[in-house]
Design an enzyme around this catalytic site. Structure first.
Site, PDB file in Angstrom:
ATOM      1  N   PRO A 148       0.809  -1.230   0.000  1.00 23.62           N
ATOM      2  CA  PRO A 148       0.000   0.000   0.000  1.00 23.62           C
ATOM      3  C   PRO A 148       0.837   1.272   0.000  1.00 23.62           C
ATOM      4  O   PRO A 148       0.484   2.236  -0.686  1.00 23.62           O
ATOM      5  CB  PRO A 148      -0.837  -0.148   1.275  1.00 23.62           C
ATOM      6  CG  PRO A 148      -1.019  -1.621   1.432  1.00 23.62           C
ATOM      7  CD  PRO A 148       0.302  -2.201   1.006  1.00 23.62           C
ATOM      8  N   GLU A 182       3.878   1.590  -1.257  1.00 21.62           N
ATOM      9  CA  GLU A 182       4.462   1.702  -2.591  1.00 21.62           C
ATOM     10  C   GLU A 182       3.439   2.264  -3.581  1.00 21.62           C
ATOM     11  O   GLU A 182       3.756   3.138  -4.400  1.00 21.62           O
ATOM     12  CB  GLU A 182       4.947   0.337  -3.074  1.00 21.62           C
ATOM     13  CG  GLU A 182       5.537   0.374  -4.483  1.00 21.62           C
ATOM     14  CD  GLU A 182       6.026  -0.983  -4.964  1.00 21.62           C
ATOM     15  OE1 GLU A 182       6.404  -1.089  -6.155  1.00 21.62           O
ATOM     16  OE2 GLU A 182       6.042  -1.941  -4.166  1.00 21.62           O
TER      17      GLU A 182
END
Length: 381
Positions: free
Chosen positions: A242, A244
């Site tokens: 998440p 990233e």
């Protein structure tokens, strides 16, 4: 609409990032493009400015900010320059550093984090494989126990920072019988015997990023290189993805917003049929639409940033942000190229390079089709 996600400390930090970009990055952009790499001098100077250690605790040489908004500020300011810079920085500082800071042993933190904060160690992450693409559970790179060591064989591709990295956080299969539950993360140093790189990959855009293949030929490591828990690599990746994807959304939006702003100015200055092209109704309406789309996307991303700071950002919301902003980014930049006309197809114009750089954002960090799959599953479909 006035943004309210950032506070005074974040804006002061933004000023220092902008000064770094003006002084260190912009004068070298053409050299970066020509050399198809961001040089070590960038990393060392960024380290001196404290830009690599936002996720690294103070005791290991970082800022220990503890607030994702500082990450987002760097991402936004770098994205205004080109598409490659936030990606290269993000892999190192916004993705690998948090893995090690959150999952690493004390020895690993002392071994790697100070160098990552200073720029003496450049990091990459090895997930994607030639045969797997977005399917992280289908990894073929293996680690086989041999006495007190692990023997790693396999390859990774499309690795950002792959041509210059000193450390690769690598996902490998340690127990084939467990499927996705048999994956482990290893920190593999580039000096390890059996580690090698392929040539820099010839990409459509983001030439400044030294994307490469990397290979593992009987690479021997020990338990001291395991990051996190044995056979829990897939779980670790799912928990960190998440952030990233949120970083990608922040970059997508800031990148497109910058080029759209430049396009608006171009439309005021460029004349056709006796008046600025921006005054022609089609262009005026189009630019109004694009500005609205960017601001709406930005509002959602800001909401996601606030949720992440609060610890409430879910994987599905992050997938929505990544998917939607990449679609908006690509649509906006395609229209910007059209407004520039023939000049928009010339490499000397930023809009042309931005258009090329943006295409990959619908592919990396999980393709948009995968993002839709995640969202669809959440709908019970």
């Amino acid at each position: 609409m006035k943004r309210d996600v950032y506070e005074e400390d974040h804006e002061l930090f933004r000023s220092s990032v902008r000064e770094f970009v003006t002084r260190t990055v912009q004068p070298e952009l053409e050299a970066h493009a020509r050399d198809k790499a961001i040089p070590r001098s960038f990393w060392l100077e960024a380290g001196r400015q404290g830009l690599l250690g936002v996720e690294i605790p103070v005791e290991y040489g970082g800022l220990g900010a503890g607030d994702y908004r500082f990450n987002a500020v760097v991402t936004e300011e770098f994205a205004k320059v080109n598409g490659a810079l936030p990606s290269c920085w993000g892999i190192h500082a916004d993705i690998v550093a948090p893995y090690i800071a959150r999952l690493g042993t004390e020895e690993q933190k002392r071994r790697w984090l100070p160098g990552m904060a200073s720029g003496e160690i450049v990091a990459a992450i090895g997930m994607t494989e030639p045969s797997g693409g977005s399917d992280l559970a289908a990894l073929r790179t293996t680690a086989v126990r041999d006495g007190d060591t692990w023997v790693i064989n396999g390859s990774k591709t499309f690795i950002t920072n792959g041509g210059s990295c000193d450390l690769v956080l690598t996902a490998v299969r340690t127990d084939p019988s467990k499927g996705a539950r048999g994956i482990t993360l290893f920190g593999i140093e580039a000096t390890t015997e059996g580690f090698s790189r392929g040539h820099k990959l010839d990409k459509v855009g983001q030439g400044e990023s030294d994307t490469a293949e990397i290979f593992f030929d009987n690479v021997r490591v020990t338990d001291a290189e395991i990051v996190g828990e044995l056979d829990h690599g897939f779980v670790h990746m799912m928990r960190n993805l998440p952030q990233e994807r949120l970083g990608a959304a922040v970059s997508n939006t800031a990148h497109a917003k910058q080029i759209l702003g430049e396009t608006v100015e171009y439309a005021k200055e460029r004349h056709a049929f006796g008046r600025p092209i921006g005054q022609h109704q089609h262009n005026k309406f189009l630019l109004a639409e694009l500005t609205t789309r960017i601001e709406v996307a930005e509002a959602y991303v800001d909401k996601c940033v606030a949720a992440h700071v609060a610890g409430t950002l879910g994987a599905v919301d992050a997938a929505k942000a990544k998917y939607w902003t990449s679609e908006v980014q690509n649509a906006v930049l395609d229209h910007c190229v059209q407004i520039y006309g023939g000049y928009g197809y010339m490499n000397e114009y930023r809009v042309a390079r931005a258009w090329r750089d943006a295409r990959v954002t619908r592919i990396w960090a999980g393709t948009n089709e995968i993002m839709k799959e995640l969202i669809g599953r959440d709908l019970g479909l």
